[in-house]
Design an enzyme around this catalytic site. Structure first.
Site, PDB file in Angstrom:
ATOM      1  N   GLY A  25     103.094  68.706  47.762  1.00  0.00           N
ATOM      2  CA  GLY A  25     103.201  67.646  48.620  1.00  0.00           C
ATOM      3  C   GLY A  25     103.702  67.783  50.112  1.00  0.00           C
ATOM      4  O   GLY A  25     104.705  67.384  50.377  1.00  0.00           O
TER       5      GLY A  25
ATOM      6  N   THR B 110     109.864  57.901  54.740  1.00  0.00           N
ATOM      7  CA  THR B 110     108.662  58.580  54.773  1.00  0.00           C
ATOM      8  C   THR B 110     107.622  57.865  54.727  1.00  0.00           C
ATOM      9  O   THR B 110     107.482  56.615  54.884  1.00  0.00           O
ATOM     10  CB  THR B 110     108.875  59.648  53.697  1.00  0.00           C
ATOM     11  OG1 THR B 110     108.885  59.017  52.288  1.00  0.00           O
ATOM     12  CG2 THR B 110     110.076  60.565  53.461  1.00  0.00           C
ATOM     13  N   GLU B 111     106.354  58.219  54.335  1.00  0.00           N
ATOM     14  CA  GLU B 111     105.246  57.773  54.066  1.00  0.00           C
ATOM     15  C   GLU B 111     105.389  56.705  52.741  1.00  0.00           C
ATOM     16  O   GLU B 111     104.366  56.289  52.216  1.00  0.00           O
ATOM     17  CB  GLU B 111     103.804  58.415  54.090  1.00  0.00           C
ATOM     18  CG  GLU B 111     103.608  59.179  55.419  1.00  0.00           C
ATOM     19  CD  GLU B 111     102.359  59.832  55.547  1.00  0.00           C
ATOM     20  OE1 GLU B 111     101.686  59.919  54.571  1.00  0.00           O
ATOM     21  OE2 GLU B 111     102.373  60.549  56.565  1.00  0.00           O
TER      22      GLU B 111
ATOM     23  N   TYR C 142     107.597  53.140  38.055  1.00  0.00           N
ATOM     24  CA  TYR C 142     108.196  54.307  38.717  1.00  0.00           C
ATOM     25  C   TYR C 142     109.378  54.995  38.179  1.00  0.00           C
ATOM     26  O   TYR C 142     109.784  55.993  38.296  1.00  0.00           O
ATOM     27  CB  TYR C 142     108.305  53.796  40.103  1.00  0.00           C
ATOM     28  CG  TYR C 142     108.866  54.971  41.262  1.00  0.00           C
ATOM     29  CD1 TYR C 142     107.889  55.987  41.490  1.00  0.00           C
ATOM     30  CD2 TYR C 142     110.004  55.055  41.839  1.00  0.00           C
ATOM     31  CE1 TYR C 142     108.397  57.080  42.263  1.00  0.00           C
ATOM     32  CE2 TYR C 142     110.539  55.840  42.628  1.00  0.00           C
ATOM     33  CZ  TYR C 142     109.673  56.863  42.894  1.00  0.00           C
ATOM     34  OH  TYR C 142     110.198  58.019  43.687  1.00  0.00           O
TER      35      TYR C 142
HETATM   36  P1  NDP Z   1     105.275  61.180  51.134  1.00  0.00           P
HETATM   37  O1  NDP Z   1     104.493  59.962  50.763  1.00  0.00           O
HETATM   38  O2  NDP Z   1     105.647  61.250  52.706  1.00  0.00           O
HETATM   39  O3  NDP Z   1     104.899  62.413  50.900  1.00  0.00           O
HETATM   40  C1  NDP Z   1     104.373  62.556  49.587  1.00  0.00           C
HETATM   41  C2  NDP Z   1     103.499  64.015  49.263  1.00  0.00           C
HETATM   42  O4  NDP Z   1     103.121  63.948  47.895  1.00  0.00           O
HETATM   43  C3  NDP Z   1     102.546  64.032  50.302  1.00  0.00           C
HETATM   44  O5  NDP Z   1     102.441  65.070  50.780  1.00  0.00           O
HETATM   45  C4  NDP Z   1     100.959  63.943  49.510  1.00  0.00           C
HETATM   46  O6  NDP Z   1     100.130  64.576  49.929  1.00  0.00           O
HETATM   47  C5  NDP Z   1     101.802  64.479  48.053  1.00  0.00           C
HETATM   48  N1  NDP Z   1     101.124  63.797  46.953  1.00  0.00           N
HETATM   49  C6  NDP Z   1     100.938  62.605  46.367  1.00  0.00           C
HETATM   50  N2  NDP Z   1      99.955  62.471  45.351  1.00  0.00           N
HETATM   51  C7  NDP Z   1      99.509  63.841  45.274  1.00  0.00           C
HETATM   52  C8  NDP Z   1      98.529  64.238  44.343  1.00  0.00           C
HETATM   53  N3  NDP Z   1      98.037  63.413  43.477  1.00  0.00           N
HETATM   54  N4  NDP Z   1      98.153  65.411  44.377  1.00  0.00           N
HETATM   55  C9  NDP Z   1      98.823  66.275  45.235  1.00  0.00           C
HETATM   56  N5  NDP Z   1      99.828  65.878  46.296  1.00  0.00           N
HETATM   57  C10 NDP Z   1     100.181  64.390  46.120  1.00  0.00           C
HETATM   58  O7  NDP Z   1     106.497  60.484  50.384  1.00  0.00           O
HETATM   59  P2  NDP Z   1     108.106  61.501  50.208  1.00  0.00           P
HETATM   60  O8  NDP Z   1     108.242  62.569  51.217  1.00  0.00           O
HETATM   61  O9  NDP Z   1     109.106  60.417  50.194  1.00  0.00           O
HETATM   62  O10 NDP Z   1     107.849  61.981  48.626  1.00  0.00           O
HETATM   63  C11 NDP Z   1     108.280  63.049  48.121  1.00  0.00           C
HETATM   64  C12 NDP Z   1     108.978  63.102  46.898  1.00  0.00           C
HETATM   65  O11 NDP Z   1     110.036  62.399  47.011  1.00  0.00           O
HETATM   66  C13 NDP Z   1     108.131  62.281  45.692  1.00  0.00           C
HETATM   67  O12 NDP Z   1     108.169  62.730  44.541  1.00  0.00           O
HETATM   68  C14 NDP Z   1     109.043  60.933  45.831  1.00  0.00           C
HETATM   69  O13 NDP Z   1     108.895  60.073  44.568  1.00  0.00           O
HETATM   70  C15 NDP Z   1     110.362  61.443  46.035  1.00  0.00           C
HETATM   71  N6  NDP Z   1     111.357  60.649  46.519  1.00  0.00           N
HETATM   72  C16 NDP Z   1     111.232  59.843  47.750  1.00  0.00           C
HETATM   73  C17 NDP Z   1     112.094  58.847  48.224  1.00  0.00           C
HETATM   74  C18 NDP Z   1     111.980  58.079  49.362  1.00  0.00           C
HETATM   75  O14 NDP Z   1     112.622  57.085  49.358  1.00  0.00           O
HETATM   76  N7  NDP Z   1     111.120  58.204  50.210  1.00  0.00           N
HETATM   77  C19 NDP Z   1     113.342  58.725  47.463  1.00  0.00           C
HETATM   78  C20 NDP Z   1     113.537  59.611  46.240  1.00  0.00           C
HETATM   79  C21 NDP Z   1     112.812  60.244  45.718  1.00  0.00           C
HETATM   80  P3  NDP Z   1      98.616  64.139  49.816  1.00  0.00           P
HETATM   81  O15 NDP Z   1      98.674  62.832  50.186  1.00  0.00           O
HETATM   82  O16 NDP Z   1      98.215  64.912  51.173  1.00  0.00           O
HETATM   83  O17 NDP Z   1      97.970  64.686  48.727  1.00  0.00           O
HETATM   84  C1  8X3 Z   2     112.342  56.298  45.843  1.00  0.00           C
HETATM   85  C2  8X3 Z   2     113.720  55.710  45.780  1.00  0.00           C
HETATM   86  O1  8X3 Z   2     114.822  53.317  45.422  1.00  0.00           O
HETATM   87  O2  8X3 Z   2     112.728  53.273  46.495  1.00  0.00           O
HETATM   88  O3  8X3 Z   2     112.299  57.059  44.723  1.00  0.00           O
HETATM   89  O4  8X3 Z   2     112.859  54.127  44.077  1.00  0.00           O
HETATM   90  S1  8X3 Z   2     113.400  54.121  45.364  1.00  0.00           S
END
Ligand code: NDP
Ligand code: 8X3
Length: 252
Positions: free
Chosen positions: A10, A185-186, A150
């Protein structure tokens, strides 16, 4: 860190992309994965040019074990020092009786099976002092309204993190998890299926975490002495004291 090899899932956006940049600054060579090939290619070009490191890109879906196996087999290096299990997503924010089956399957397949599939294929390339960092979430420590599936997937990541550590200790492989609160983020745009207006509201009126904050934590966890393993690190915005409380418009 210089000359070591990190595989980041990712890496096309958000936290994964920022971890890639941080590791590139210290000369770590990278294997970057995601489904968006053009983004992977442009990140590779820019990091190789700016930092003189080697970057291999692997475009696959972590939900598909055959793909995961095929692409991990294409890794040119015989050894992986760091695996950052970061790919993940939330889909929807609904009460359990209103949740969509395809959202549930997507979260379960990506957040749980994705980590299992990638780790299963990468662990044979890891040796003593290699390190796995799983990106969990505050949603894996607490459950919040409408977060049901989730939160369930991230609780599973928390459990897998503990289980991996027990199973891999005998090989000398370190295992850590980082559990962030709200990071801009996205993530929310994906959760609300492209509704950017709704996504932007999540981060209004307080100072959310930035992907770079999480990347700095990953870097710190990876940089501990070899006898020190950080099991679990929860990182939150100051204005978010727990999963379901965000203090808005009070200057935090
Ligand atoms: P983004 O959406 O910015 O990034 C998510 C990444 O995961 C992208 O690079 C996407 O790449 C990849 N991804 C998603 N689905 C797939 C798939 N099926 N196969 C391969 N790659 C995949 O989100 P974040 O950076 O915020 O998320 C990263 C991690 O952090 C996640 O695990 C999320 O749950 C976790 N997280 C995020 C938080 C937040 O508030 N943002 C808080 C806590 C945890 P592509 O689309 O190119 O496949
Ligand atoms: C992402 C943080 O609080 O939106 O894991 O679930 S929250």
């Amino acid at each position: 860190m210089r000359g070591k090899i990190a595989l980041i899932t990712g890496a096309t956006s958000g936290i994964g992309n920022e971890v890639a940049k941080k590791l590139a600054t210290v000369g770590t060579n990278l294997i970057l994965t995601g489904r968006r090939e053009k983004r992977l290619e442009s990140i590779k070009l820019s990091l190789e040019k700016e930092y003189g490191i080697e970057v291999q890109t692997l475009c696959f879906d972590v939900r598909n074990f055959k793909e995961v196996k095929k692409y991990i087999n294409q890794i040119t290096s015989k050894h992986i020092d760091f695996l950052i299990n970061n790919a993940g997503l939330a889909m929807g924010l609904s009460s359990i009786e209103d949740g969509k089956i395809d959202h549930w399957e997507s979260m379960i397949d990506t957040n749980i099976k994705g980590i299992l599939y990638v780790s299963k294929c990468v662990i044979p390339l890891m040796t003593k002092h290699s390190h796995i960092v799983n990106i969990g979430s505050i949603a894996g420590k607490e459950v919040y309204a409408n977060g049901n599936v989730y939160c369930g997937t991230k609780h599973m990541v928390d459990a897998l993190n503990k289980a991996f550590r027990i199973d891999l200790a005998k090989k000398g492989i370190k295992v850590s998890a980082i559990h962030p609160g709200a990071v801009d983020t996205e993530f929310s745009t994906v959760r609300f299926e492209g509704d950017k207006e709704r996504a932007d509201k999540v981060y209004l009126g307080f100072e959310n975490l930035l992907p770079v904050d999480v990347a700095e934590s990953v870097f710190w966890v990876l940089n501990q002495p070899k006898h020190v393993n950080i099991n679990d690190l929860v990182i939150m915005p100051t204005a978010q004291p727990n999963a379901s409380t965000i203090l808005r418009n009070i200057g935090l």
